[in-house]
Design an enzyme around this catalytic site. Structure first.
Site, PDB file in Angstrom:
ATOM      1  NE  ARG A 106      -4.133   1.860   2.024  1.00  0.00           N
ATOM      2  CZ  ARG A 106      -4.676   2.508   3.049  1.00  0.00           C
ATOM      3  NH1 ARG A 106      -4.280   2.251   4.290  1.00  0.00           N
ATOM      4  NH2 ARG A 106      -5.619   3.413   2.843  1.00  0.00           N
ATOM      5  CG  HIS A 153      -1.512   5.288  -0.415  1.00  0.00           C
ATOM      6  ND1 HIS A 153      -2.387   5.834   0.501  1.00  0.00           N
ATOM      7  CD2 HIS A 153      -2.213   4.323  -1.058  1.00  0.00           C
ATOM      8  CE1 HIS A 153      -3.565   5.216   0.414  1.00  0.00           C
ATOM      9  NE2 HIS A 153      -3.477   4.281  -0.509  1.00  0.00           N
ATOM     10  CG  ASP A 154       6.332   7.420  -2.635  1.00  0.00           C
ATOM     11  OD1 ASP A 154       6.150   8.633  -2.405  1.00  0.00           O
ATOM     12  OD2 ASP A 154       7.393   6.988  -3.105  1.00  0.00           O
ATOM     13  CB  VAL A 176       0.727  11.546  -4.169  1.00  0.00           C
ATOM     14  CG1 VAL A 176       0.675  13.037  -3.877  1.00  0.00           C
ATOM     15  CG2 VAL A 176      -0.617  10.889  -3.887  1.00  0.00           C
ATOM     16  CG  ASP A 214       8.240  12.063  -4.766  1.00  0.00           C
ATOM     17  OD1 ASP A 214       7.428  11.295  -4.168  1.00  0.00           O
ATOM     18  OD2 ASP A 214       8.074  13.287  -4.821  1.00  0.00           O
ATOM     19  CG  ASN A 224      -1.331   8.964   2.566  1.00  0.00           C
ATOM     20  OD1 ASN A 224      -1.544   7.872   2.014  1.00  0.00           O
ATOM     21  ND2 ASN A 224      -0.757   9.970   1.956  1.00  0.00           N
ATOM     22  CG  HIS A 280      -7.342  -4.290  -2.411  1.00  0.00           C
ATOM     23  ND1 HIS A 280      -8.312  -3.503  -2.972  1.00  0.00           N
ATOM     24  CD2 HIS A 280      -6.375  -3.430  -1.966  1.00  0.00           C
ATOM     25  CE1 HIS A 280      -7.947  -2.222  -2.877  1.00  0.00           C
ATOM     26  NE2 HIS A 280      -6.777  -2.152  -2.279  1.00  0.00           N
ATOM     27  CB  THR A 281      -4.429 -10.963  -2.851  1.00  0.00           C
ATOM     28  OG1 THR A 281      -4.403 -12.341  -2.480  1.00  0.00           O
ATOM     29  CG2 THR A 281      -2.993 -10.480  -2.944  1.00  0.00           C
ATOM     30  CG  ASP A 295      -8.037 -13.155  -0.287  1.00  0.00           C
ATOM     31  OD1 ASP A 295      -9.133 -13.767  -0.346  1.00  0.00           O
ATOM     32  OD2 ASP A 295      -7.009 -13.557  -0.860  1.00  0.00           O
TER      33      ASP A 295
HETATM   34  C1  HEM Z   1      -8.767   2.292  -7.189  1.00  0.00           C
HETATM   35  C2  HEM Z   1      -7.758   1.794  -6.538  1.00  0.00           C
HETATM   36  C3  HEM Z   1      -7.705   1.553  -5.059  1.00  0.00           C
HETATM   37  C4  HEM Z   1      -8.565   1.904  -4.061  1.00  0.00           C
HETATM   38  C5  HEM Z   1      -9.863   2.664  -4.168  1.00  0.00           C
HETATM   39  C6  HEM Z   1      -8.006   1.390  -2.829  1.00  0.00           C
HETATM   40  C7  HEM Z   1      -8.563   1.575  -1.587  1.00  0.00           C
HETATM   41  C8  HEM Z   1      -8.131   0.970  -0.435  1.00  0.00           C
HETATM   42  C9  HEM Z   1      -8.773   1.073   0.859  1.00  0.00           C
HETATM   43  C10 HEM Z   1      -9.999   1.914   1.152  1.00  0.00           C
HETATM   44  C11 HEM Z   1      -8.106   0.275   1.712  1.00  0.00           C
HETATM   45  C12 HEM Z   1      -8.438   0.049   3.196  1.00  0.00           C
HETATM   46  C13 HEM Z   1      -7.621   0.988   4.050  1.00  0.00           C
HETATM   47  C14 HEM Z   1      -8.018   0.941   5.512  1.00  0.00           C
HETATM   48  O1  HEM Z   1      -9.203   0.940   5.815  1.00  0.00           O
HETATM   49  O2  HEM Z   1      -7.118   0.911   6.379  1.00  0.00           O
HETATM   50  C15 HEM Z   1      -7.021  -0.319   0.997  1.00  0.00           C
HETATM   51  C16 HEM Z   1      -6.116  -1.196   1.535  1.00  0.00           C
HETATM   52  C17 HEM Z   1      -5.030  -1.676   0.844  1.00  0.00           C
HETATM   53  N1  HEM Z   1      -4.659  -1.325  -0.430  1.00  0.00           N
HETATM   54 FE1  HEM Z   1      -5.762  -0.331  -1.777  1.00  0.00          FE
HETATM   55  N2  HEM Z   1      -6.850   0.744  -3.098  1.00  0.00           N
HETATM   56  C18 HEM Z   1      -6.620   0.821  -4.446  1.00  0.00           C
HETATM   57  C19 HEM Z   1      -5.515   0.348  -5.118  1.00  0.00           C
HETATM   58  C20 HEM Z   1      -4.448  -0.242  -4.523  1.00  0.00           C
HETATM   59  C21 HEM Z   1      -3.193  -0.535  -5.167  1.00  0.00           C
HETATM   60  C22 HEM Z   1      -2.877  -0.182  -6.621  1.00  0.00           C
HETATM   61  C23 HEM Z   1      -2.401  -1.149  -4.244  1.00  0.00           C
HETATM   62  C24 HEM Z   1      -0.990  -1.637  -4.375  1.00  0.00           C
HETATM   63  C25 HEM Z   1      -0.280  -1.636  -5.458  1.00  0.00           C
HETATM   64  C26 HEM Z   1      -3.174  -1.256  -3.031  1.00  0.00           C
HETATM   65  C27 HEM Z   1      -2.764  -1.912  -1.891  1.00  0.00           C
HETATM   66  C28 HEM Z   1      -3.514  -2.014  -0.741  1.00  0.00           C
HETATM   67  C29 HEM Z   1      -3.163  -2.897   0.371  1.00  0.00           C
HETATM   68  C30 HEM Z   1      -2.022  -3.889   0.393  1.00  0.00           C
HETATM   69  C31 HEM Z   1      -4.104  -2.652   1.367  1.00  0.00           C
HETATM   70  C32 HEM Z   1      -4.126  -3.288   2.773  1.00  0.00           C
HETATM   71  C33 HEM Z   1      -3.277  -2.385   3.689  1.00  0.00           C
HETATM   72  C34 HEM Z   1      -3.057  -2.906   5.094  1.00  0.00           C
HETATM   73  O3  HEM Z   1      -3.603  -3.923   5.500  1.00  0.00           O
HETATM   74  O4  HEM Z   1      -2.278  -2.234   5.841  1.00  0.00           O
HETATM   75  N3  HEM Z   1      -4.396  -0.678  -3.216  1.00  0.00           N
HETATM   76  N4  HEM Z   1      -7.054   0.121  -0.311  1.00  0.00           N
END
Ligand code: HEM
Length: 328
Positions: A67, A71-72, A75, A79, A96, A194-195, A246
């Protein structure tokens, strides 16, 4: 209205970046740091060992690093702008506030600085660390390119405007990734991150109780999942609990294609997770990834490398930070 505002803010911020884009990927190299450190220090190995040691104490290193890379890179490009401390930096933007893992990179940076001071950027450390995360999660090893430099600014409003909300439409998501130079197939693959990891109830609660202001649940959600999420995220609870993204309980810490199989069973937790299976522009790729784990592993590596090349800073731009949390 919100959608138009989102698109406009995306456009404004991205136009501001175009000046940073001229140093493009040709100068990023595999093994950029070879021969650049005293005693032929192997930078990639130091980072690998640091991330592995931290993973042994905490599995959450894997989702946190993935994640962080998104997020880096989303935006101002990759960098390390997300790491800068301050009252008005990216870190303080709402999307963030739930990002974790800054300490993981601090530790890796300290380990690197001990053997090779002032040479390796925080931006590159994050990319190498995220690759280790994939491998530790059971995914495939892949080469990453390095040679990025660290940015000199980090602006809260940019992160607030650019990072996608859980309920983003497929349209807006395609536009967002296109502005990063990432196509629809790679976007779908990357959302496959999100796996692993968690989501707070607040990010999808509307789907359980008041989908699109109907006062009802999202009709596309699998009923078993709906009931279990309602149980874990009670309507009037003041606590913001977390749930696995997942829904395959045997695969919550594995970097594999199980997320895509789950969303095909209507078990996506976030709105966008489910939408990519429902939309004709993305469902074909979901099907390909769901049906072949080897294909997923290959494509995931390709897509992460592309994400890692977004708007990077190359010498003479930027700097090599001493601490990832502040500019020199
Ligand atoms: C349209 C694209 C995306 C949306 C709307 C999105 C949104 C989110 C949201 C809302 C969460 C939950 C955060 C929380 O409640 O703490 C999340 C978790 C996460 N996202 Fe995404 N995400 C997107 C794309 C991506 C991409 C491209 C990656 C990585 C390359 C990513 C990796 C992750 C990971 C690994 C988590 C779990 C983080 C944790 O457990 O600490 N996401 N995302």
């Amino acid at each position: 209205m919100a959608t138009v505002a989102f698109k406009l803010s995306l456009l404004v911020v991205l136009l501001n970046y175009t000046c940073l884009c001229y140093g493009s990927s040709p100068r990023l190299q595999i093994g950029y740091y070879k021969g650049k450190c005293p005693n032929n220090t192997d930078v990639e190995k130091i980072i690998k060992n640091s991330i592995r040691a931290q993973f042994r104490r905490n599995f959450a290193v894997v989702p946190q690093l993935l994640r962080l890379q998104f997020h880096d890179c989303a935006v101002r490009g990759c960098d390390a702008s997300i790491f800068l401390d301050g009252d008005t930096t990216e870190k303080k933007a709402p999307p963030n506030l739930t990002v974790k893992g800054f300490d993981i990179i601090d530790k890796a940076k300290s380990a690197v600085e001990e053997h090779c001071p002032g040479v390796v950027s925080c931006a590159d450390i994050l990319i190498m660390a995220a690759r280790e995360a994939v491998v530790l999660g059971g995914g495939r090893y892949f080469n990453v390119m390095t040679g990025r430099r660290d940015g000199l600014s980090s602006i809260l409003s940019e992160a607030a405007n650019l990072l996608p909300p859980a309920g983003i439409s497929v349209d807006d998501s395609i536009a967002l990734f296109a502005n990063l130079g990432i196509n629809v197939q790679d976007m779908v693959t990357l959302i496959g991150s999100h796996t692993v990891g968690f989501a707070h109830c607040s990010t999808f609660k509307d789907r359980l109780f008041n989908f699109k202001n109907t006062g009802k649940a999202d009709p596309t959600m699998n009923h078993v999942l709906l009931n279990s999420l309602k149980h874990m995220c009670p309507k009037n609870s003041t606590k913001d609990f977390i749930v696995n993204l997942d829904r395959n309980t045997r695969s919550v810490i594995s970097v594999d294609n199980s997320f895509f199989k789950e969303i095909q069973q209507k078990k996506g937790v976030l709105g966008i997770d489910q939408e990519i299976d429902l939309d004709i522009r993305t469902s074909g790729m979901v099907q390909k990834l769901a049906s072949n784990n080897t294909f997923f592993n290959e494509q995931f590596a390709v897509a992460l490398v592309k994400l890692g090349a977004v708007n990077i800073l190359l010498e003479p731009l930027g700097e090599i930070r001493k601490s990832c949390r502040s500019i020199n």
